[in-house]
Design an enzyme around this catalytic site. Structure first.
Site, mmCIF file in Angstrom:
data_model
loop_
_atom_site.group_PDB
_atom_site.id
_atom_site.type_symbol
_atom_site.label_atom_id
_atom_site.label_comp_id
_atom_site.label_asym_id
_atom_site.label_seq_id
_atom_site.Cartn_x
_atom_site.Cartn_y
_atom_site.Cartn_z
ATOM 1 N NE ARG A 540 54.200 13.347 -41.181
ATOM 2 C CZ ARG A 540 55.226 13.974 -40.609
ATOM 3 N NH1 ARG A 540 55.970 14.781 -41.337
ATOM 4 N NH2 ARG A 540 55.478 13.830 -39.331
ATOM 5 C CB SER A 601 47.924 11.703 -31.893
ATOM 6 O OG SER A 601 49.152 11.518 -32.545
ATOM 7 C CG ASP A 655 50.635 13.507 -31.050
ATOM 8 O OD1 ASP A 655 50.406 12.947 -29.955
ATOM 9 O OD2 ASP A 655 49.999 14.496 -31.447
#
Length: 827
Positions: A540, A601, A655
């Site tokens: 993203r 992450s 994350d």
């Protein structure tokens, strides 16, 4: 001249087909298809009212849950005693279900005895009725040499409207079929039976189930035809049952699976829903019944009333001079002198007219041939209306099932029983024809219940035993996943030991990696920042604008193909750079050099805020030449290779840290971040004296890599681990994260199905496919957040913990870290 016309008129009347005058006289009983569709729609609406807790009180059709949750699947076995009470006969039976599979091929054997039901018991006291039942039961056990010392499971068919709090409970709602026993309405029928058995003594009986004849009929036919999910009775009374989706039954807790609902459709019309279809003859029958104003539909269709309807029509026509030259005998005036058996006899194909004449002669009438034809036609119209009305109700039931399952067509079997259906020569064909005409897209098969409702009651008990046994075995399998407080404390202490060891050493299962984030946001952050987020199968890119503690976000999501996830590192980071380029072009910022935070992450060893060496891939990633490399440098090099945009990557976070920062922007007390998604992880603000005041990302997914969790790891967890991309690694993450939960469930379903405990033992190729059961299905079934809160409260009662869902998650958090870093650099 007038006399000539009158003679001609009467002569023409004498020559008229006698059936035509009957057609005119009974035109209101001759229902057309559009009227049947209307009636079916009305009944469908009544069904919905009866299923809803809000409208049930006002519903005429009560839609009673039976607590029968399954039709037979072919694996039932055992020996049962059955009682059948519901009409003019009372029976006791011994039913053997697959007791001798080699000789009987897994069928059902029955021995039965019919006991008389004295007329005085129909309106006597409940205690007297059940004492008679109990004494008959004892006589049967003695006659069949069934030991009084052995416990005998019993199934009870009680064919009257009852509310079922449980499978072995039934509160009588009302009497019908000429029964009006005192002292039982509103009370538990099974309790009365058990008390009578105790009074009789010398029997050890376990009442497992009470059902009505309709449910029993469905179960009987369902034993041989597993498409049978509807039961229909057309006899002394009438009723229908079917398998309803449990989620639609408000009176029963739970929303999984199906349950048989007893419609009690005999009461359809009690609220006036059928007033425009009721004739004067129906009103006369109702007024003379034991329960005026009740069971209106039943009085229009069932065997208890068809003969009386015919008698009233014939009587009226005779009084009007349309039959027997106006002669009316005393016998014709007497209630009950024409029975439903007479109606069936009059409609016989070959002997119908002969039978009609004999019946009318028995009533002290002298019928002409035309009288016999006319009366036979009256019987046809009355019984035809009955089959049409039953068809309309059945069409509503089948439509309901089809709508529940969102099907255009439907293949289904209807199990049928009852004296009208079995003894009336034309009734079944008429019923079948109308149902199929009104539901042309459905394949409807009708199966006659050969062995009556008693076999079905025993099968209900057998199914109940099977489900109990299966439930016990399933519970045993699932008990492996149950963590009591003692086990939770054990995991807690091992986690704490792992955290403390990770603070002191690099060579530990819990890495306790410093993230170089020194403080959380303070609300003064301003400006535009780019956030890049790689943590699973999606990447993203996000533009975040902070202004006066308000945030505006723009983002775009890009898929990471499997061949990229498991290709080379250069291919992976080139793909990420292409995605960033596309996003900047989309936002019109390709020529602007923005500060960026990179959410990555995966386990990284950071030596500064903007550098991080990948320790190992997780979550299905296996890109080569990445482990041991600085991932920020790899992204910068990929951007440089493109040479069409530039970024200032000021922070690398995972994350978990991003989530903590995002929530801390809303709540300054937030000092812990937790991820429960594709992967699982936690971070927190550690004390300076322990690690030089560095924020700590603990990578708790590695707990158990040293086999310290073996006493809570199930065989299903072990199977998932073996077939993962990193066997023996991230053991705690494989117990908790979305990457694996769905696959754990699939392994459980596969095992239980292979053991015959689910899906009738049928293992599909789809179920064998790894990853086919997605974790999102669990989220749709269960709520994984309330349990978390409750368990934390139980394990840490001294702490007041608030859980704050992260809005926009780690992307916004990465932008905030970039903002915090930039503020520090500008100071």
């Amino acid at each position: 001249m007038l006399a000539v016309h009158l003679v001609a008129f009467f002569f023409s009347k004498l020559q008229e087909d006698p059936t035509k005058k009957v057609d005119r006289f009974l035109h209101a009983m001759r229902l057309q298809d559009e009227q049947l569709v209307d009636i079916s729609s009305r009944f469908l609406a009544e069904m919905k009212k009866g299923l809803s807790a809000e409208s049930l009180a006002a519903a005429a059709v009560k839609m009673l849950p039976t607590h029968v949750r399954s039709t037979p699947d072919g694996s039932e076995k055992g020996q049962f005693v059955a009682l059948d009470l519901g009409g003019s006969k009372f029976k006791v039976l011994r039913v053997k279900v697959r007791e001798d599979e080699e000789t009987n091929k897994g069928g059902v054997e029955m021995e039965e005895k019919t006991y008389p039901m004295p007329k005085e018991l129909y309106e006597g006291r409940a205690v007297e009725l059940f004492d008679h039942v109990s004494e008959s039961l004892k006589d049967f056990l003695h006659e069949k040499n069934m030991s009084p010392e052995k416990k005998h499971p019993l199934a009870f068919t009680f064919s009257f409207p009852c509310e079922h709090p449980g499978l072995d409970q039934g509160l009588l709602l009302s009497w019908c079929k000429n029964y009006k026993v005192r002292g039982l309405q509103g009370k538990d029928v099974v309790q009365f039976l058990r008390q009578a058995i105790d009074r009789t003594g010398d029997m050890d009986i376990d009442v497992l189930a009470m059902v009505n004849d309709t449910v029993a009929t469905m179960m009987t036919c369902g034993f041989d035809d597993q498409f049978c999910e509807v039961g229909l009775i057309i006899g002394t009374g009438t009723n229908a049952c079917y398998m309803e989706e449990l989620r639609h039954i408000d009176l029963v807790q739970g929303d999984e699976g199906r349950m048989c609902v007893n419609t009690e459709w005999g009461a359809f019309g009690d609220d006036g829903a059928l007033d425009d279809f009721i004739t004067d003859f129906d009103r006369d029958v109702d007024a003379a019944s034991l329960n005026p104003g009740k069971q209106i539909f039943e009085k229009m269709v069932s065997g208890l009333y068809l003969g009386e309807l015919v008698r009233l029509v014939v009587l009226k026509m005779a009084k009007l001079g349309l039959l027997f030259d106006g002669h009316v005998s005393d016998a014709l005036r007497t209630k009950g002198k024409i029975t439903t058996a007479d109606v069936a006899a009059m409609e016989e194909y070959r002997n119908g007219l002969k039978n009609t004449k004999e019946i009318l002669t028995r009533l002290h009438l002298t019928p002409s041939p035309d009288d016999c034809v006319a009366v036979q036609h009256v019987s046809t119209i009355v019984s035809f209306r009955s089959s049409n009305l039953v068809a309309a109700g059945l069409v509503a039931v089948l439509t309901r099932i089809r709508q529940n399952r969102n099907l255009r067509g439907l293949r289904i079997t209807v199990g049928v029983d009852g004296t009208v259906y079995k003894t009336h020569p034309q009734y079944p064909k008429r019923l079948h024809k109308v149902v199929r005409r009104l539901l042309p897209d459905c394949q409807v098969r009708f199966v006659l219940s050969e062995s009556g409702s008693s076999k079905g009651a025993a099968l209900v008990a057998a199914v109940a035993q099977r489900l109990i046994s299966q439930r016990r075995k399933v519970d045993e399998a699932l008990s492996l996943f149950t963590l009591n407080q003692e086990k939770l404390q054990l995991v807690k202490s091992r986690m704490r030991e792992g955290l403390e060891a990770g603070l002191k050493s690099k060579d530990c299962t819990i890495k306790m990696l410093p993230s170089f984030v020194y403080h959380t946001p303070n609300g003064t952050e301003r400006g535009k920042y780019l956030a890049l987020d790689l943590g699973g199968t999606n990447f993203r890119a996000m533009l975040v604008r902070f202004k006066k503690q308000k945030t505006r976000l723009y983002h775009k999501i890009y898929t990471i193909p499997l061949e990229i996830m498991q290709g080379t590192g250069e291919e992976l980071f080139d793909h990420l750079a292409q995605c960033v380029c596309d996003f900047l072009d989309y936002m019109g910022l390709k020529k602007v050099r923005l500060p960026a935070g990179f959410t990555f992450s995966f386990p990284c060893q950071q030596s500064d805020i903007d550098t991080g060496t990948l320790v190992s891939w997780t979550k299905g990633f296996k890109a080569t030449d990445c482990e041991g490399q600085d991932v920020v440098s790899m992204l910068r090099e990929a951007i440089k290779r493109r040479n069409d945009f530039d970024l200032d990557i000021v922070a690398l976070v995972n994350d978990t840290v991003g989530t903590m920062m995002s929530c801390a922007y809303e709540d300054p007390k937030c000092e812990v971040g937790m991820i429960a998604g594709t992967g699982s992880n936690l971070c927190y603000m550690e004390e300076l004296r322990n690690i030089e005041k560095l924020d700590q990302s603990n990578k708790w997914g590695g707990l158990g890599n040293d086999r310290c969790l073996e006493d809570i790891i199930t065989p299903y967890d072990a199977e998932v681990d073996i077939h993962s991309v990193n066997p023996g690694k991230q053991r705690f993450e494989k117990l908790t994260s979305g990457m694996y939960l769905g696959e754990i469930v699939r392994q459980v379903l596969l095992d239980l199905t292979r053991r015959g405990l689910l899906f009738k033992g049928h293992v599909t190729e789809t179920l064998k496919t790894p990853g086919i059961f997605e974790t999102k299905y669990l989220s749709q079934i269960e709520s994984f957040s309330q349990v978390l809160k409750e368990t934390v409260g139980l394990m840490a009662p001294q702490c007041d913990v608030t859980f704050l869902p992260s809005e926009e998650g780690s992307g916004k958090g990465a932008a905030l870290i970039a903002a915090v870093v930039q503020q520090k650099q500008e100071m």
